[in-house]
Design a protein around this motif. Structure first.
Motif, PDB file in Angstrom:
ATOM      1  N   GLU A  34       0.829  -1.279  -0.045  1.00  0.00           N
ATOM      2  CA  GLU A  34       0.076  -0.016  -0.062  1.00  0.00           C
ATOM      3  C   GLU A  34       0.856   1.309   0.014  1.00  0.00           C
ATOM      4  OE1 GLU A  34      -2.610  -0.288   3.407  1.00  0.00           O
ATOM      5  OE2 GLU A  34      -3.771  -1.870   2.439  1.00  0.00           O
ATOM      6  N   MET A  35       2.058   1.299   0.779  1.00  0.00           N
ATOM      7  CA  MET A  35       2.687   2.647   0.716  1.00  0.00           C
ATOM      8  C   MET A  35       3.434   2.685  -0.446  1.00  0.00           C
ATOM      9  SD  MET A  35       6.438   2.882   0.777  1.00  0.00           S
ATOM     10  CE  MET A  35       7.074   1.449   1.321  1.00  0.00           C
ATOM     11  N   LEU A  36       3.582   1.871  -1.070  1.00  0.00           N
ATOM     12  CA  LEU A  36       4.645   1.859  -2.628  1.00  0.00           C
ATOM     13  C   LEU A  36       3.614   2.621  -3.604  1.00  0.00           C
ATOM     14  CD1 LEU A  36       6.391  -1.638  -3.026  1.00  0.00           C
ATOM     15  CD2 LEU A  36       7.388   0.684  -2.413  1.00  0.00           C
ATOM     16  N   VAL A  37       2.318   2.028  -3.526  1.00  0.00           N
ATOM     17  CA  VAL A  37       1.173   2.643  -4.385  1.00  0.00           C
ATOM     18  C   VAL A  37       0.964   4.225  -3.936  1.00  0.00           C
ATOM     19  CG1 VAL A  37      -1.021   2.702  -4.923  1.00  0.00           C
ATOM     20  CG2 VAL A  37       0.245   0.600  -5.002  1.00  0.00           C
ATOM     21  N   GLU A  38       1.022   4.447  -2.692  1.00  0.00           N
ATOM     22  CA  GLU A  38       0.694   5.863  -2.282  1.00  0.00           C
ATOM     23  C   GLU A  38       1.768   6.801  -2.323  1.00  0.00           C
ATOM     24  OE1 GLU A  38      -0.988   5.217   1.601  1.00  0.00           O
ATOM     25  OE2 GLU A  38      -2.353   4.194   1.169  1.00  0.00           O
ATOM     26  N   VAL A  39       2.898   6.443  -2.531  1.00  0.00           N
ATOM     27  CA  VAL A  39       4.064   7.207  -2.521  1.00  0.00           C
ATOM     28  C   VAL A  39       4.680   7.155  -4.183  1.00  0.00           C
ATOM     29  CG1 VAL A  39       4.930   7.207   0.009  1.00  0.00           C
ATOM     30  CG2 VAL A  39       6.067   5.469  -1.922  1.00  0.00           C
ATOM     31  N   SER A  40       3.902   6.388  -4.794  1.00  0.00           N
ATOM     32  CA  SER A  40       4.307   6.423  -6.359  1.00  0.00           C
ATOM     33  C   SER A  40       5.759   5.993  -6.798  1.00  0.00           C
ATOM     34  CB  SER A  40       4.250   7.771  -6.816  1.00  0.00           C
ATOM     35  OG  SER A  40       2.957   8.466  -6.590  1.00  0.00           O
ATOM     36  N   PHE A  41       5.830   4.684  -6.005  1.00  0.00           N
ATOM     37  CA  PHE A  41       7.163   3.603  -6.471  1.00  0.00           C
ATOM     38  C   PHE A  41       8.468   4.861  -6.535  1.00  0.00           C
ATOM     39  CE2 PHE A  41       3.434   1.093  -7.321  1.00  0.00           C
ATOM     40  CZ  PHE A  41       4.056  -0.131  -6.984  1.00  0.00           C
ATOM     41  N   PRO A  42       9.101   5.410  -5.635  1.00  0.00           N
ATOM     42  CA  PRO A  42       9.985   6.180  -5.529  1.00  0.00           C
ATOM     43  C   PRO A  42      11.420   5.474  -6.140  1.00  0.00           C
ATOM     44  CG  PRO A  42       9.768   5.849  -3.333  1.00  0.00           C
ATOM     45  CD  PRO A  42       8.467   5.456  -4.122  1.00  0.00           C
ATOM     46  N   GLY A  43      12.293   6.305  -6.574  1.00  0.00           N
ATOM     47  CA  GLY A  43      13.750   5.788  -7.136  1.00  0.00           C
ATOM     48  C   GLY A  43      14.211   5.222  -5.993  1.00  0.00           C
ATOM     49  N   CYS A  44      14.176   5.819  -4.555  1.00  0.00           N
ATOM     50  CA  CYS A  44      14.989   5.472  -3.483  1.00  0.00           C
ATOM     51  C   CYS A  44      14.146   5.295  -2.262  1.00  0.00           C
ATOM     52  CB  CYS A  44      16.144   6.400  -3.022  1.00  0.00           C
ATOM     53  SG  CYS A  44      17.021   5.961  -1.841  1.00  0.00           S
ATOM     54  N   ILE A  45      14.196   4.213  -1.538  1.00  0.00           N
ATOM     55  CA  ILE A  45      13.030   3.699  -0.416  1.00  0.00           C
ATOM     56  C   ILE A  45      14.060   3.699   0.777  1.00  0.00           C
ATOM     57  CG2 ILE A  45      11.464   2.267   0.519  1.00  0.00           C
ATOM     58  CD1 ILE A  45      10.744   1.594  -2.317  1.00  0.00           C
ATOM     59  N   LYS A  46      13.355   4.178   1.891  1.00  0.00           N
ATOM     60  CA  LYS A  46      14.304   4.091   3.136  1.00  0.00           C
ATOM     61  C   LYS A  46      13.271   3.488   4.205  1.00  0.00           C
ATOM     62  CE  LYS A  46      17.058   6.938   6.155  1.00  0.00           C
ATOM     63  NZ  LYS A  46      17.752   8.313   6.154  1.00  0.00           N
ATOM     64  N   VAL A  47      13.558   2.600   4.711  1.00  0.00           N
ATOM     65  CA  VAL A  47      12.870   1.682   5.661  1.00  0.00           C
ATOM     66  C   VAL A  47      13.800   1.545   6.969  1.00  0.00           C
ATOM     67  CG1 VAL A  47      11.785   0.473   3.767  1.00  0.00           C
ATOM     68  CG2 VAL A  47      13.721  -0.480   4.993  1.00  0.00           C
ATOM     69  N   ALA A  48      13.024   1.554   8.073  1.00  0.00           N
ATOM     70  CA  ALA A  48      13.793   1.531   9.384  1.00  0.00           C
ATOM     71  C   ALA A  48      12.938   0.385  10.246  1.00  0.00           C
ATOM     72  CB  ALA A  48      13.540   2.797  10.021  1.00  0.00           C
ATOM     73  N   ASP A  49      13.917  -0.479  10.962  1.00  0.00           N
ATOM     74  CA  ASP A  49      13.503  -1.453  11.946  1.00  0.00           C
ATOM     75  C   ASP A  49      13.927  -0.956  13.443  1.00  0.00           C
ATOM     76  OD1 ASP A  49      12.749  -3.486  13.453  1.00  0.00           O
ATOM     77  OD2 ASP A  49      13.661  -4.918  12.213  1.00  0.00           O
ATOM     78  N   LEU A  50      12.910  -0.443  14.065  1.00  0.00           N
ATOM     79  CA  LEU A  50      13.239   0.248  15.358  1.00  0.00           C
ATOM     80  C   LEU A  50      13.075  -0.552  16.664  1.00  0.00           C
ATOM     81  CD1 LEU A  50      11.129   3.756  14.869  1.00  0.00           C
ATOM     82  CD2 LEU A  50      13.587   3.171  14.139  1.00  0.00           C
ATOM     83  N   GLY A  51      14.170  -0.693  17.257  1.00  0.00           N
ATOM     84  CA  GLY A  51      14.322  -1.767  18.379  1.00  0.00           C
ATOM     85  C   GLY A  51      14.599  -3.163  17.601  1.00  0.00           C
ATOM     86  N   CYS A  52      15.702  -3.209  16.815  1.00  0.00           N
ATOM     87  CA  CYS A  52      15.958  -4.273  16.271  1.00  0.00           C
ATOM     88  C   CYS A  52      16.423  -5.484  17.087  1.00  0.00           C
ATOM     89  CB  CYS A  52      16.825  -4.053  14.956  1.00  0.00           C
ATOM     90  SG  CYS A  52      18.312  -3.404  15.279  1.00  0.00           S
ATOM     91  N   SER A  53      17.052  -5.090  18.284  1.00  0.00           N
ATOM     92  CA  SER A  53      17.688  -6.023  19.129  1.00  0.00           C
ATOM     93  C   SER A  53      18.907  -6.616  18.061  1.00  0.00           C
ATOM     94  CB  SER A  53      16.954  -6.826  19.691  1.00  0.00           C
ATOM     95  OG  SER A  53      17.543  -7.705  20.756  1.00  0.00           O
ATOM     96  N   SER A  54      19.039  -7.849  18.451  1.00  0.00           N
ATOM     97  CA  SER A  54      20.445  -8.651  17.668  1.00  0.00           C
ATOM     98  C   SER A  54      20.051  -9.975  17.406  1.00  0.00           C
ATOM     99  CB  SER A  54      21.841  -8.744  18.487  1.00  0.00           C
ATOM    100  OG  SER A  54      21.165  -9.517  19.990  1.00  0.00           O
ATOM    101  N   GLY A  55      20.433 -10.648  16.232  1.00  0.00           N
ATOM    102  CA  GLY A  55      20.119 -11.855  15.989  1.00  0.00           C
ATOM    103  C   GLY A  55      19.419 -11.848  14.500  1.00  0.00           C
ATOM    104  N   GLN A  56      19.181 -13.156  14.380  1.00  0.00           N
ATOM    105  CA  GLN A  56      18.501 -13.330  13.066  1.00  0.00           C
ATOM    106  C   GLN A  56      16.901 -12.680  12.961  1.00  0.00           C
ATOM    107  OE1 GLN A  56      19.301 -14.850  10.361  1.00  0.00           O
ATOM    108  NE2 GLN A  56      20.969 -16.022  10.904  1.00  0.00           N
ATOM    109  N   ASN A  57      16.057 -12.528  14.016  1.00  0.00           N
ATOM    110  CA  ASN A  57      14.995 -11.706  13.768  1.00  0.00           C
ATOM    111  C   ASN A  57      14.787 -10.492  13.025  1.00  0.00           C
ATOM    112  OD1 ASN A  57      14.162 -13.992  15.522  1.00  0.00           O
ATOM    113  ND2 ASN A  57      13.296 -12.797  17.193  1.00  0.00           N
ATOM    114  N   THR A  58      15.972  -9.688  13.422  1.00  0.00           N
ATOM    115  CA  THR A  58      16.314  -8.306  12.873  1.00  0.00           C
ATOM    116  C   THR A  58      16.070  -8.581  11.230  1.00  0.00           C
ATOM    117  OG1 THR A  58      17.586  -7.588  14.482  1.00  0.00           O
ATOM    118  CG2 THR A  58      17.738  -6.358  12.374  1.00  0.00           C
TER     119      THR A  58
END
Length: 361
Positions: A34-58
């Motif tokens: 939904e985000m990609l449609v609403e922001v019109s598929f930009p040439g650069c996308i920035k995503v964040a995982d907040l409180g990522c901790s450590s290990g494979q789950n991140t």
């Protein structure tokens, strides 16, 4: 969280959090699309995982986000974007363990995106600004926001527990609730400044069904840990003044708490709030006919649960009590948990999970 990859580390004992992500994974995928449609598929996308901790789950979460972006662009016939993957946690988090997994994460990406995906660490509290204004397209946070920025004020009379527990004084619950509201509102304000219009955010955290914060199953781990510490006080291992001055910086809200803060802060539209019960692993039954074997199984289960509790609390406990109490307190925790899980008429131990999908207005 306890860093490293040892027996009691978060990386080794976070199976529960991983299983919850598998359940909420469709929500993450839907929000990315939904985000990609609403922001019109930009040439650069920035995503964040907040409180990522450590290990494979991140990288479990980040991989799903990146793969969804790739698939969406290919289905649309668009050129693939550059992708900036930002991993955030407190400065004392074990980023080394996480960064050691970056090469394998990048190696698993499709050949088409090699050299187009960049991973960085952002060490700071997510209750502060982390990114430039209007730079984030998608934010994910799982099992983090129920951790408060600090221990609430006004808990001086909460002397027989490390959290909210019957018979805690009424002001204890109010202090925790107010701290959660202040923290969550600040979190939303910071993200509203960092996210682009129509950016999406998916937040997953431990909640509770009932409005009564003293309900016995609101978060049983703190009640058991309190009992263990009080035992050590009676044995002279821990000073009574030390436990009287210690409280966990944790609050598991109900759905109304969450909705109220979001609406009052006003920067995000609630796309959806979902709740579901997740069975805490290792629930067992007593088998009186096989008593000796069953007791061994109970203890094994208790030890596993103790390792899980230890991986999320050891740094906090060591900072306040010192490391000499860690083995005694979690040995006791294993025994208490074995007994708790083996009560013959005890219903399955469930935790309520709250998943919030938000859109930056």
């Amino acid at each position: 969280m306890k860093g490293g990859t040892g027996e009691h580390s978060y990386a080794t004992n976070s199976h529960y959090q991983r299983n919850v992500f598998y359940e909420i994974q469709p929500v993450v995928i839907e929000n990315v699309r939904e985000m990609l449609v609403e922001v019109s598929f930009p040439g650069c996308i920035k995503v964040a995982d907040l409180g990522c901790s450590s290990g494979q789950n991140t990288f479990l979460a980040m991989s799903e986000i990146i793969n969804t972006i790739i698939q969406s662009y290919q289905q649309k016939g668009e050129n693939l974007p550059e992708m900036d993957c930002c991993l955030n946690d407190l400065p004392e988090s074990d980023f080394n363990t996480t960064f050691n997994l970056v090469p394998s994460f990048l190696e698993k990406l499709k050949m088409e995106v090699k050299g187009r995906c960049f991973v960085s660490g952002v060490p700071n509290s997510f209750y502060s600004r982390l990114f430039p204004s209007k730079s984030l397209h998608f934010v994910h946070s799982s099992f983090s926001i129920h951790w408060l920025s600090k221990i609430p004020d006004g808990l001086e009379n909460n002397t027989r527990s490390i959290h909210i527990k019957d018979p805690s004084p009424p002001n204890v619950f109010k202090s925790y609730l107010n701290q959660f509201k202040n923290d969550f509102s600040l979190f939303l304000k910071m993200r509203s400044e960092e996210m682009v219009p129509n950016g999406h955010m998916v937040l997953t955290f431990v909640g509770r069904k009932v409005s009564d914060p003293l309900y016995q199953d609101c978060f049983q781990v703190w009640s058991l840990l309190s009992d263990c510490l009080l035992d050590l006080v009676s044995e002279g291992v821990v000073k009574e003044s030390d436990i009287e001055s210690f409280n966990m910086p944790f609050y598991n809200p109900n759905e109304e708490d969450v909705r109220e803060v979001i609406l009052k802060e006003g920067s995000f539209e609630i796309s959806k709030i979902e709740t579901f019960d997740h069975i805490v692993p290792y629930k067992i039954k007593c088998i009186k006919e096989e008593k000796e074997e069953d007791q061994s199984l109970q203890m094994e289960v208790g030890k596993r649960q103790a390792s899980w509790a230890r991986c999320i609390t050891e740094p906090l406990l060591v900072a306040h009590f010192g490391d000499a109490i860690i083995e005694p307190v979690f040995n006791k925790y294993a025994h208490y948990m074995a007994k708790y899980l083996c009560v013959s008429n005890h219903r399955p131990n469930m935790t309520l999970i709250i998943v919030v999908s938000l859109t930056r207005t």
